[in-house]
Enzyme design. Structure first.
Site, PDB file in Angstrom:
ATOM      1  N   ASP A 140      -1.315  10.392   0.125  1.00  0.00           N
ATOM      2  CA  ASP A 140      -1.762   9.005  -0.073  1.00  0.00           C
ATOM      3  C   ASP A 140      -0.621   8.161  -0.644  1.00  0.00           C
ATOM      4  O   ASP A 140       0.392   8.698  -1.088  1.00  0.00           O
ATOM      5  CB  ASP A 140      -2.968   9.020  -1.037  1.00  0.00           C
TER       6      ASP A 140
ATOM      7  N   GLU B 164       3.225   4.585   1.734  1.00  0.00           N
ATOM      8  CA  GLU B 164       3.875   3.528   2.542  1.00  0.00           C
ATOM      9  C   GLU B 164       5.339   3.349   2.146  1.00  0.00           C
ATOM     10  O   GLU B 164       6.103   2.973   3.017  1.00  0.00           O
ATOM     11  CB  GLU B 164       3.100   2.205   2.389  1.00  0.00           C
TER      12      GLU B 164
ATOM     13  N   ASP C 213      -8.359   1.988   2.696  1.00  0.00           N
ATOM     14  CA  ASP C 213      -9.406   1.452   1.827  1.00  0.00           C
ATOM     15  C   ASP C 213     -10.249   0.370   2.487  1.00  0.00           C
ATOM     16  O   ASP C 213     -10.103  -0.825   2.199  1.00  0.00           O
ATOM     17  CB  ASP C 213      -8.770   0.930   0.536  1.00  0.00           C
TER      18      ASP C 213
HETATM   19  C1  GLC Z   1      -5.909   4.833  -2.662  1.00  0.00           C
HETATM   20  C2  GLC Z   1      -6.509   5.621  -1.501  1.00  0.00           C
HETATM   21  C3  GLC Z   1      -7.918   6.043  -1.847  1.00  0.00           C
HETATM   22  C4  GLC Z   1      -7.901   6.843  -3.136  1.00  0.00           C
HETATM   23  C5  GLC Z   1      -7.283   6.037  -4.263  1.00  0.00           C
HETATM   24  C6  GLC Z   1      -7.128   6.831  -5.537  1.00  0.00           C
HETATM   25  O1  GLC Z   1      -6.555   3.623  -2.828  1.00  0.00           O
HETATM   26  O2  GLC Z   1      -6.458   4.894  -0.316  1.00  0.00           O
HETATM   27  O3  GLC Z   1      -8.476   6.783  -0.808  1.00  0.00           O
HETATM   28  O4  GLC Z   1      -9.204   7.222  -3.480  1.00  0.00           O
HETATM   29  O5  GLC Z   1      -5.992   5.594  -3.853  1.00  0.00           O
HETATM   30  O6  GLC Z   1      -6.329   7.931  -5.366  1.00  0.00           O
END
Ligand code: GLC
Length: 776
Positions: free
Chosen positions: A376, A379, A488
């Site tokens: 995650d 980017e 998200d």
């Molecule tokens: C980011 C991710 C999400 C995750 C959050 C906390 O917003 O896209 O899926 O739950 O981070 O880690």
């Protein structure tokens, strides 16, 4: 490869036939070619290909031709025109603007043909056909997923041009900030432009859109067979933040007999958000928990973020500093930014040593039997110190369920400025074999490289197991390493709908293993929305529920008995479909053809399908028409030409028009194409619970074919030929409906032993052997 360097206007143009259908056009910049590499295309593979090309020239033109294409390039204007063998013009530069420079920027302009439509471009919001839109290529952590907001977390500078005469694809092999203007500035042309680098693109001839995808994924790579369990249902939230909670969720699934294969641990399993650590207060017996969950048939998937906390007592930080693995500014100072752990540093994934270091850090988790990793914030998403502090207040103290909405940028320039601020500075340096690359060129592939690190690291530690990797960021070729979820979204009807579009375009961009947060991430989901979203999620290749911090519970039982019953029924249907889905993955692995298919892929000659982007095909046989509006209990479904069968009632329809169908809360409209052969399993609580000796074949009247694939579902042995590939076909012989079974490849002994053939309410059990069987 057959390569020619031609002089056009004041530059050089290298034209290379990669195959008789794929041509690379690469222009020099101020007379020189600086780019002799690609971060996406497997160059070595290409160099070995040998294509027969005829070359001629006269005073005005160069002429090149292969088995499929004729190309004319005017010497004076540099204008490239590509024709098929019937003389149809497939693609042409616009006037003399085949190559335009403006400072470091490069552009190319192409004519738009009458009736042309454009698909792909990676992960995008908005309508499916991108004609008239601008698409930016700059991976961005964007939490506002409202219509047309662009860009998102991953960009693929590739598209398919659809036209009744022939489809072609275009892949712009440039990783700098770039954008496509698909006829917004002027309806007569589209253009694409990069802020730097060279004009280096591939033309990929179809003529069908599927052949375009096959050609494109030949260049950038295709997926491997996923671990079978990853096709099951996944349950997540930010966060199941203690052992107790994890056990509770796991036990509820088993007690309520709702199938589930994976439970996710979001950032709170870590100690102070330090990646590769475990918070022992919340998870005192993490190892035992992993064991126990395994026994219950669950896989744990762990979130991994690239930001490493600046902490001199933390091993990962210390080693990275000592070995100089983190990204630096040009002045030699380490680049720092704020993410969940506060001040953080970021590995330079461009370097093999840094990727090895990252991969190696997964070892202790992999040794505990964990084979799912969720990459995650890659980017990479980076906050300023103020944003970071605000985030803490908003989510930890004020307990918001979604971030406050920012004002839309006033201009294109302001937008670019804003998205570029959300990540590393463009001047940060990355290194490859001693050569310096600026973040401006590496930004878009940072996530791709992080996934490469995870994938290759995993294989070093467990060479004979397939990992499951999920990623938010990516670029062309991400499918080689990972599944993708689209970040998200929101618990809203708008976002349920937009997922239908986004996943079609991402699928058409060569990425088959895709999904969105079912139920929506930000905000609270409600009963009806959850039921509808679960129904749709069954047909996401990647099927996971996930929700944000502070939001209401979002498990299948969280919305009362009725919705629990619906969720259980639908998730069970997903489990029955696993052999069908797995076989489709074989096609994705071999040819890049996605699982979730726009109608245009299955019906490329029917223009009318362009008007029905709110439906899609799940593989070749199942037409899915989701309900995406509140309180709706019916919807219009367009059925393309041919005959179709209502999945629930078996009622037969003639296609070629739209029909109105009932869609009570527990039903997503599904229609099965004539001649369908759908392999199915018995429902099980998790993949591997039952030894599926009997393969059910749901067969529908008509003529059809399906390639069924089976292997052990976990190892790489299939690469050594340990798999079965069976061609099932069905057809009419006189009054009889016949099923033919033919082994195309036989190498795996652990597969199904019997076939349970369902045809028009009749059932027949036969041995799974070759032959022709009468089934009615
Ligand atoms: C980011 C991710 C999400 C995750 C959050 C906390 O917003 O896209 O899926 O739950 O981070 O880690």
């Amino acid at each position: 490869m057959n390569e020619m360097t031609l002089k056009v206007k004041d530059e050089l143009l290298k034209v290379s036939f990669i195959t008789p259908k794929i041509v690379n056009f690469h222009y020099s910049k101020n007379g020189v070619f600086n780019k002799d590499y690609s971060f996406c295309v497997e160059y070595q593979k290409l160099k070995n290909s040998n294509v027969e090309v005829n070359f001629k020239e006269d005073e005005k033109y160069y002429y090149l031709s292969s088995e499929y294409l004729n190309i004319a390039i005017s010497k004076e204007l540099g204008k490239v025109s590509i024709y098929d063998k019937d003389g149809n013009l497939i693609l042409s530069d616009y006037e003399d603007k085949g190559y335009v420079k403006e400072g470091s920027k490069i552009f190319t302009y192409k004519e738009i043909k009458y009736g042309e439509a454009f698909f792909g471009f990676g992960e995008r919001l908005g309508s499916l056909n991108k004609k008239g839109q601008v698409l930016i290529n700059w991976n961005t952590d964007e939490s506002n997923h409202s219509m047309n907001n662009d860009p998102l977390y991953q960009c693929h500078p590739f598209f398919i041009s659809w036209h009744p005469k022939a489809s072609y694809g275009l892949f712009f092999d440039n990783t700098f900030f770039s954008y496509f203007d698909m006829g917004r500035e002027n309806q007569s042309y589209y253009y694409f432009c990069a802020q730097d680098g060279e004009l280096d693109y591939y033309f990929i001839y179809g003529p069908s859109p599927k052949e375009v995808i096959e050609g494109y994924t030949f260049l950038v790579g295709r997926c491997h067979m996923p671990p079978l369990w990853s096709l099951g249902f996944h349950q997540s939230r930010w966060s199941y933040d203690s052992e107790k909670k994890v056990y509770e969720v796991a036990e509820k699934f088993r007690k309520r007999k709702i199938p589930c294969d994976a439970i996710y641990l979001d950032i709170d399993y870590m100690k102070g958000y330090r990646v590769f650590t475990v918070n022992r207060k919340r998870f005192p017996n993490f190892d035992k928990m992993a064991e126990d969950l395994k026994r219950l048939g669950f896989k744990i998937v762990l979130i991994i973020d690239p930001g490493v906390k600046w902490d001199k007592r933390y091993e990962v930080f210390k080693e990275g500093i000592e070995k100089d693995f983190f990204c630096k500014r040009e002045n030699g100072k380490i680049f720092t930014g704020y993410v969940w752990p506060g001040k953080s540093v970021f590995p330079d994934f461009l370097r093999e040593e840094a990727r090895d270091f990252w991969g190696e850090n997964h070892r202790k988790f992999i040794n505990l039997g964990i084979s799912g990793f969720w990459n995650d914030m890659n980017e990479p998403s980076i906050f300023s110190k103020i944003e970071y502090l605000a985030m803490k207040i908003l989510f930890h103290i004020l307990k918001l369920k979604e971030p406050p909405k920012l004002k839309s940028p006033k201009s294109f320039e302001e937008k670019i400025k804003r998205i570029k601020k959300k990540t590393m500075d463009e001047g940060v340096i990355h290194k490859l074999n001693g050569k310096i690359f600026y973040h401006s060129e590496i930004h878009n592939i940072y996530g791709l490289l992080m996934n490469k690190a995870t994938f290759e690291g995993f294989l070093k530690i467990k060479p004979n197991e397939r990992p499951f990797i999920l990623t938010r960021s990516g670029f062309s070729g991400i499918q080689k390493y990972s599944a993708v979820w689209c970040g998200d979204n929101k618990s809203s009807w708008e976002n349920l709908f937009s997922s239908i579009i986004t996943l079609q375009n991402l699928s058409m961009s060569g990425v088959p293993f895709v999904g969105e947060d079912v139920g929506g991430f930000w905000g609270d989901c409600d009963k009806e929305l959850f039921a509808r979203w679960i129904e749709l999620g069954v047909f996401y290749p990647f099927f996971r529920v996930h929700t944000a911090k502070n939001t209401k519970e979002q498990e299948p039982w969280s919305f009362g008995e009725e919705v629990e019953r619906i969720a259980k029924e639908l998730i069970s249907l997903r489990y029955r479909l696993i052999p069908y889905i797995y076989s489709l993955f074989y096609e994705a692995k071999e040819k890049g053809i996605p699982i979730l298919r726009s109608l245009i892929l299955e019906f490329p000659n029917i223009r009318e399908v362009l008007n029905h982007e709110d439906e899609f095909m799940f593989g070749p046989f199942i037409l899915v028409a989701p309900v995406y509006e509140k309180n709706h209990r019916e919807r219009n479904v367009y059925l393309p030409d041919g005959f179709w069968y209502d999945f629930y009632t078996g009622k037969r329809y003639r296609g070629g028009s739209s029909i109105k169908v009932n869609a009570p809360l527990n039903k997503i409209p599904l229609f099965i194409r004539e001649g369908a052969i759908i392999p199915m399993w018995d429902v099980q609580s998790y993949v591997g619970e039952k030894n599926q000796e009997i393969l059910t074949l749901e067969i529908y009247p008509g003529e059809g074919k399906f390639l069924y694939y089976e292997d052990d579902g976990t190892t790489w042995d299939y690469e050594k030929g340990i798999y079965n590939l069976v061609e099932f076909s069905t057809f009419k012989r006189g009054e009889q409906q016949v099923l033919s079974v033919r082994f195309v490849h036989r190498g795996y002994e652990g597969g199904a032993k019997f076939l349970n053939v369902h045809y028009c309410k009749k059932e027949k059990k036969i041995d799974f052997t070759e032959g022709e069987f009468e089934i009615n």
